[in-house]
Write a protein that holds these residues in place. Structure first.
Motif, PDB file in Angstrom:
ATOM      1  N   GLU A  27      29.347  47.522  47.411  1.00 12.78           N
ATOM      2  CA  GLU A  27      30.354  46.475  47.158  1.00 12.78           C
ATOM      3  C   GLU A  27      29.945  45.604  45.964  1.00 12.78           C
ATOM      4  OE1 GLU A  27      33.522  45.371  49.569  1.00 12.78           O
ATOM      5  OE2 GLU A  27      33.136  47.408  48.856  1.00 12.78           O
ATOM      6  N   THR A  28      28.655  45.330  45.847  1.00 11.97           N
ATOM      7  CA  THR A  28      28.180  44.466  44.778  1.00 11.97           C
ATOM      8  C   THR A  28      28.316  45.142  43.421  1.00 11.97           C
ATOM      9  OG1 THR A  28      26.577  43.606  46.375  1.00 11.97           O
ATOM     10  CG2 THR A  28      26.289  42.964  44.080  1.00 11.97           C
ATOM     11  N   VAL A  29      27.951  46.411  43.345  1.00 12.76           N
ATOM     12  CA  VAL A  29      28.105  47.149  42.086  1.00 12.76           C
ATOM     13  C   VAL A  29      29.572  47.214  41.693  1.00 12.76           C
ATOM     14  CG1 VAL A  29      27.856  49.430  41.007  1.00 12.76           C
ATOM     15  CG2 VAL A  29      25.992  48.476  42.379  1.00 12.76           C
ATOM     16  N   GLU A  30      30.438  47.447  42.663  1.00 13.19           N
ATOM     17  CA  GLU A  30      31.884  47.493  42.381  1.00 13.19           C
ATOM     18  C   GLU A  30      32.405  46.129  41.935  1.00 13.19           C
ATOM     19  OE1 GLU A  30      35.980  48.409  42.093  1.00 13.19           O
ATOM     20  OE2 GLU A  30      34.116  49.534  41.783  1.00 13.19           O
ATOM     21  N   GLY A  31      31.950  45.069  42.602  1.00 14.22           N
ATOM     22  CA  GLY A  31      32.407  43.735  42.230  1.00 14.22           C
ATOM     23  C   GLY A  31      31.983  43.348  40.828  1.00 14.22           C
ATOM     24  N   ILE A  32      30.744  43.674  40.458  1.00 10.48           N
ATOM     25  CA  ILE A  32      30.271  43.365  39.106  1.00 10.48           C
ATOM     26  C   ILE A  32      31.019  44.215  38.078  1.00 10.48           C
ATOM     27  CG2 ILE A  32      28.266  43.388  37.569  1.00 10.48           C
ATOM     28  CD1 ILE A  32      26.535  42.889  40.080  1.00 10.48           C
ATOM     29  N   ARG A  33      31.249  45.481  38.421  1.00  9.06           N
ATOM     30  CA  ARG A  33      32.024  46.339  37.519  1.00  9.06           C
ATOM     31  C   ARG A  33      33.372  45.714  37.164  1.00  9.06           C
ATOM     32  NH1 ARG A  33      36.407  48.661  37.314  1.00  9.06           N
ATOM     33  NH2 ARG A  33      36.927  48.125  39.472  1.00  9.06           N
ATOM     34  N   ALA A  34      34.074  45.252  38.208  1.00  5.69           N
ATOM     35  CA  ALA A  34      35.415  44.718  37.998  1.00  5.69           C
ATOM     36  C   ALA A  34      35.413  43.409  37.218  1.00  5.69           C
ATOM     37  CB  ALA A  34      36.116  44.535  39.344  1.00  5.69           C
ATOM     38  N   LEU A  35      34.394  42.580  37.457  1.00  4.52           N
ATOM     39  CA  LEU A  35      34.360  41.264  36.821  1.00  4.52           C
ATOM     40  C   LEU A  35      33.741  41.285  35.434  1.00  4.52           C
ATOM     41  CD1 LEU A  35      34.793  38.147  37.213  1.00  4.52           C
ATOM     42  CD2 LEU A  35      32.387  38.064  37.867  1.00  4.52           C
ATOM     43  N   ALA A  36      32.614  41.997  35.270  1.00  2.00           N
ATOM     44  CA  ALA A  36      31.812  41.819  34.057  1.00  2.00           C
ATOM     45  C   ALA A  36      31.610  43.072  33.225  1.00  2.00           C
ATOM     46  CB  ALA A  36      30.437  41.263  34.437  1.00  2.00           C
ATOM     47  N   VAL A  37      31.893  44.260  33.783  1.00  2.00           N
ATOM     48  CA  VAL A  37      31.661  45.496  33.024  1.00  2.00           C
ATOM     49  C   VAL A  37      32.989  46.023  32.487  1.00  2.00           C
ATOM     50  CG1 VAL A  37      30.720  47.844  33.112  1.00  2.00           C
ATOM     51  CG2 VAL A  37      29.593  45.995  34.365  1.00  2.00           C
ATOM     52  N   ASP A  38      33.843  46.530  33.364  1.00  4.14           N
ATOM     53  CA  ASP A  38      35.167  46.981  32.922  1.00  4.14           C
ATOM     54  C   ASP A  38      36.129  45.823  32.719  1.00  4.14           C
ATOM     55  OD1 ASP A  38      34.174  49.532  33.092  1.00  4.14           O
ATOM     56  OD2 ASP A  38      35.049  49.937  35.072  1.00  4.14           O
ATOM     57  N   LYS A  39      35.867  44.727  33.431  1.00  2.00           N
ATOM     58  CA  LYS A  39      36.670  43.497  33.316  1.00  2.00           C
ATOM     59  C   LYS A  39      38.141  43.729  33.628  1.00  2.00           C
ATOM     60  CE  LYS A  39      33.527  41.466  29.926  1.00  2.00           C
ATOM     61  NZ  LYS A  39      33.348  40.850  28.594  1.00  2.00           N
ATOM     62  N   ASP A  40      38.408  44.634  34.578  1.00  2.00           N
ATOM     63  CA  ASP A  40      39.802  44.843  34.985  1.00  2.00           C
ATOM     64  C   ASP A  40      40.221  43.885  36.097  1.00  2.00           C
ATOM     65  OD1 ASP A  40      38.634  45.861  37.330  1.00  2.00           O
ATOM     66  OD2 ASP A  40      38.935  47.954  36.732  1.00  2.00           O
ATOM     67  N   HIS A  41      39.250  43.173  36.670  1.00  2.00           N
ATOM     68  CA  HIS A  41      39.500  42.189  37.734  1.00  2.00           C
ATOM     69  C   HIS A  41      40.273  42.790  38.897  1.00  2.00           C
ATOM     70  CE1 HIS A  41      37.884  38.924  35.268  1.00  2.00           C
ATOM     71  NE2 HIS A  41      38.498  39.504  34.263  1.00  2.00           N
ATOM     72  N   SER A  42      40.042  44.068  39.132  1.00  5.14           N
ATOM     73  CA  SER A  42      40.701  44.765  40.243  1.00  5.14           C
ATOM     74  C   SER A  42      39.673  45.550  41.053  1.00  5.14           C
ATOM     75  CB  SER A  42      41.788  45.704  39.706  1.00  5.14           C
ATOM     76  OG  SER A  42      42.781  44.986  39.021  1.00  5.14           O
ATOM     77  N   PRO A  43      38.792  44.837  41.752  1.00  2.00           N
ATOM     78  CA  PRO A  43      37.781  45.540  42.535  1.00  2.00           C
ATOM     79  C   PRO A  43      38.404  46.358  43.657  1.00  2.00           C
ATOM     80  CG  PRO A  43      37.810  43.213  43.106  1.00  2.00           C
ATOM     81  CD  PRO A  43      38.712  43.371  41.917  1.00  2.00           C
ATOM     82  N   ARG A  44      37.823  47.509  43.904  1.00  2.64           N
ATOM     83  CA  ARG A  44      38.300  48.373  44.987  1.00  2.64           C
ATOM     84  C   ARG A  44      37.358  48.169  46.174  1.00  2.64           C
ATOM     85  NH1 ARG A  44      38.883  51.237  40.143  1.00  2.64           N
ATOM     86  NH2 ARG A  44      36.772  52.109  40.311  1.00  2.64           N
ATOM     87  N   TRP A  45      37.678  47.134  46.963  1.00  2.78           N
ATOM     88  CA  TRP A  45      36.809  46.798  48.090  1.00  2.78           C
ATOM     89  C   TRP A  45      36.937  47.844  49.184  1.00  2.78           C
ATOM     90  CZ3 TRP A  45      33.857  43.721  45.792  1.00  2.78           C
ATOM     91  CH2 TRP A  45      34.259  42.558  45.137  1.00  2.78           C
ATOM     92  N   ASN A  46      35.849  48.063  49.904  1.00  2.00           N
ATOM     93  CA  ASN A  46      35.836  49.027  51.002  1.00  2.00           C
ATOM     94  C   ASN A  46      35.044  48.441  52.177  1.00  2.00           C
ATOM     95  OD1 ASN A  46      35.931  51.359  52.547  1.00  2.00           O
ATOM     96  ND2 ASN A  46      34.173  52.288  51.515  1.00  2.00           N
ATOM     97  N   PRO A  47      35.746  48.100  53.264  1.00  2.00           N
ATOM     98  CA  PRO A  47      37.176  48.215  53.548  1.00  2.00           C
ATOM     99  C   PRO A  47      38.004  47.236  52.697  1.00  2.00           C
ATOM    100  CG  PRO A  47      35.903  47.955  55.580  1.00  2.00           C
ATOM    101  CD  PRO A  47      34.996  47.610  54.444  1.00  2.00           C
ATOM    102  N   ALA A  48      39.258  47.565  52.538  1.00  2.00           N
ATOM    103  CA  ALA A  48      40.140  46.746  51.712  1.00  2.00           C
ATOM    104  C   ALA A  48      40.720  45.562  52.480  1.00  2.00           C
ATOM    105  CB  ALA A  48      41.285  47.606  51.163  1.00  2.00           C
ATOM    106  N   ARG A  49      40.688  45.636  53.825  1.00  2.00           N
ATOM    107  CA  ARG A  49      41.267  44.563  54.642  1.00  2.00           C
ATOM    108  C   ARG A  49      40.222  44.026  55.603  1.00  2.00           C
ATOM    109  NH1 ARG A  49      45.980  45.614  58.041  1.00  2.00           N
ATOM    110  NH2 ARG A  49      44.489  46.973  59.112  1.00  2.00           N
ATOM    111  N   ILE A  50      40.276  42.732  55.844  1.00  2.00           N
ATOM    112  CA  ILE A  50      39.313  42.106  56.748  1.00  2.00           C
ATOM    113  C   ILE A  50      39.452  42.664  58.155  1.00  2.00           C
ATOM    114  CG2 ILE A  50      40.789  40.124  57.280  1.00  2.00           C
ATOM    115  CD1 ILE A  50      36.935  40.171  56.910  1.00  2.00           C
ATOM    116  N   GLU A  51      40.661  43.068  58.529  1.00  2.00           N
ATOM    117  CA  GLU A  51      40.876  43.611  59.872  1.00  2.00           C
ATOM    118  C   GLU A  51      40.118  44.919  60.090  1.00  2.00           C
ATOM    119  OE1 GLU A  51      44.359  41.104  58.666  1.00  2.00           O
ATOM    120  OE2 GLU A  51      43.222  42.746  57.736  1.00  2.00           O
TER     121      GLU A  51
END
Length: 372
Positions: free
Chosen positions: A322-346
């Motif tokens: 999750e951390t690698v994906e979050g950094i990718r979305a924010l600071a590497v690819d900068k698409d600001h669209s992280p693909r969280w897994n799971p995607a829902r808190i439920e």
């Protein structure tokens, strides 16, 4: 004499050290990266503080961030998240060293035997909070912007964040930890995350006095700050305390979000929308972290956080983290669209959360076993 008080440093000028009279000054000198911490910087800070703790001639320490001409101030924007991303994908053992040594530095600051003063002008986030919250005097300005925004990158509020956020009144700590909401000087002082307010216009005179004025005692160093102390600005979020407690007192992130969704006011809608952008898994881990930390010492919390951060990169290694994906979305690819897994808190199971809290080390093998 002054040179003899400064040990050899390795961070290629990213940490600057000076001694003036009884005062040791540490300047984070990575202004273009908002003074974000690298592993060599952490090692240099540790070496300086350990050396000065043993030097009777040094009676107090001040840490500040280098500025950028014509740009907003930054004390320290955190750790070097691009390094986290690269090291995690490469399987570089320096990633583990970073967190072990950073958390040990945080502990050293909290227990430092001499007055340690943090000039928290501008951005103070993540690792910047780690090297300032243990200070005997935390100095804020109207431009101070404090936050623990780790859930935005699929991480959790580390560097002792579980401990110092859980000390905040009511359930403000959960709100700060889950949302990453920045706060200013007024709120920080109200929440005991800061001590003294000075106008930013006075900072230049304070720093000049530290570098070139007579600094004959620790009391004089503190007085140099206090003679510029001013009334803090009002706390922006103070009036929200009842609402924060109403929603963030709930036992789970699912219940917190349901409570926010049921409220019919703009603040609750905005807060709910913010949480929808965060990693569901790491919000659940963060809430559990804070609730556990309330009954822990700082050393116990830091050991727990070292376990957690290990699992952030190893339970799901490489790009699956999750951390690698979050950094990718924010600071590497900068698409600001992280693909969280799971995607829902439920869909976050209790078993998945609890796995983060199982230490990968036996107590006598823990990398932070020496912390007391």
């Amino acid at each position: 004499m002054t040179a003899a008080l400064i040990p050899p440093l390795c961070a290629e000028g990213l940490i600057q050290a000076e001694v003036n009279g009884c005062l040791g000054l540490i300047t984070l000198n990575r202004a273009q990266a908002l003074n974000a911490l690298s592993l060599p910087m952490i090692r240099d800070m540790t070496a300086l503080l350990q050396a000065w703790a043993a030097q009777p001639a040094v009676q107090a320490v001040v840490v500040l961030g280098a500025g950028r001409e014509g740009k907003p101030a930054a004390f320290c924007a955190g750790g070097d998240i691009r390094f986290f991303h690269q090291a995690a994908l490469a399987g570089d053992s320096a990633l583990g060293d970073f967190f072990t040594e950073e958390y040990a530095l945080n502990h050293l600051i909290h227990h430092y035997p001499k007055p340690y003063i943090a000039l928290m002008d501008g951005v103070v986030m993540g690792g910047g909070m780690g090297i300032s919250q243990g200070a005997k005097l935390r100095v804020l300005t109207e431009h101070s912007k404090l936050a623990m925004p780790e859930t935005n990158i699929g991480l959790f509020p580390d560097v002792g964040g579980g401990w110092f956020l859980s000390q905040c009144p009511g359930h403000v700590g959960e709100w700060l930890a889950l949302t990453g909401q920045p706060i200013g000087a007024g709120d920080a002082i109200e929440l005991a995350l800061g001590d003294v307010f000075v106008q930013q216009s006075a900072m230049k005179a304070i720093i000049e006095a530290f570098r070139h004025g007579e600094q004959s005692s620790a009391e004089h160093v503190v007085a140099t700050v206090m003679e510029h102390a001013d009334l803090a600005p009002p706390a922006d979020h103070l009036e929200l305390r009842s609402r924060i407690d109403q929603h963030f007192r709930h036992v789970s992130v699912t219940a917190i979000m349901a409570s926010l969704a049921a409220a019919d006011d703009e603040w609750s809608r905005h807060t709910h929308a913010t949480l929808l952008k965060r990693s569901p898994l790491m919000m659940a881990v963060t809430l559990e972290q804070l609730r556990r930390a309330r009954g822990m010492s700082l050393a116990e919390d830091l050991r727990m956080e070292r376990d957690l951060v290990h699992h952030c990169f190893h339970l799901r290694p490489g790009a699956a983290s999750e951390t690698v994906e979050g950094i990718r979305a924010l600071a590497v690819d900068k698409d600001h669209s992280p693909r969280w897994n799971p995607a829902r808190i439920e869909d976050v199971s209790a078993e998945l959360v609890q796995a983060f809290f199982k230490s990968p080390w036996a107590p006598d093998q823990h990398p932070l076993k020496a912390l007391a």
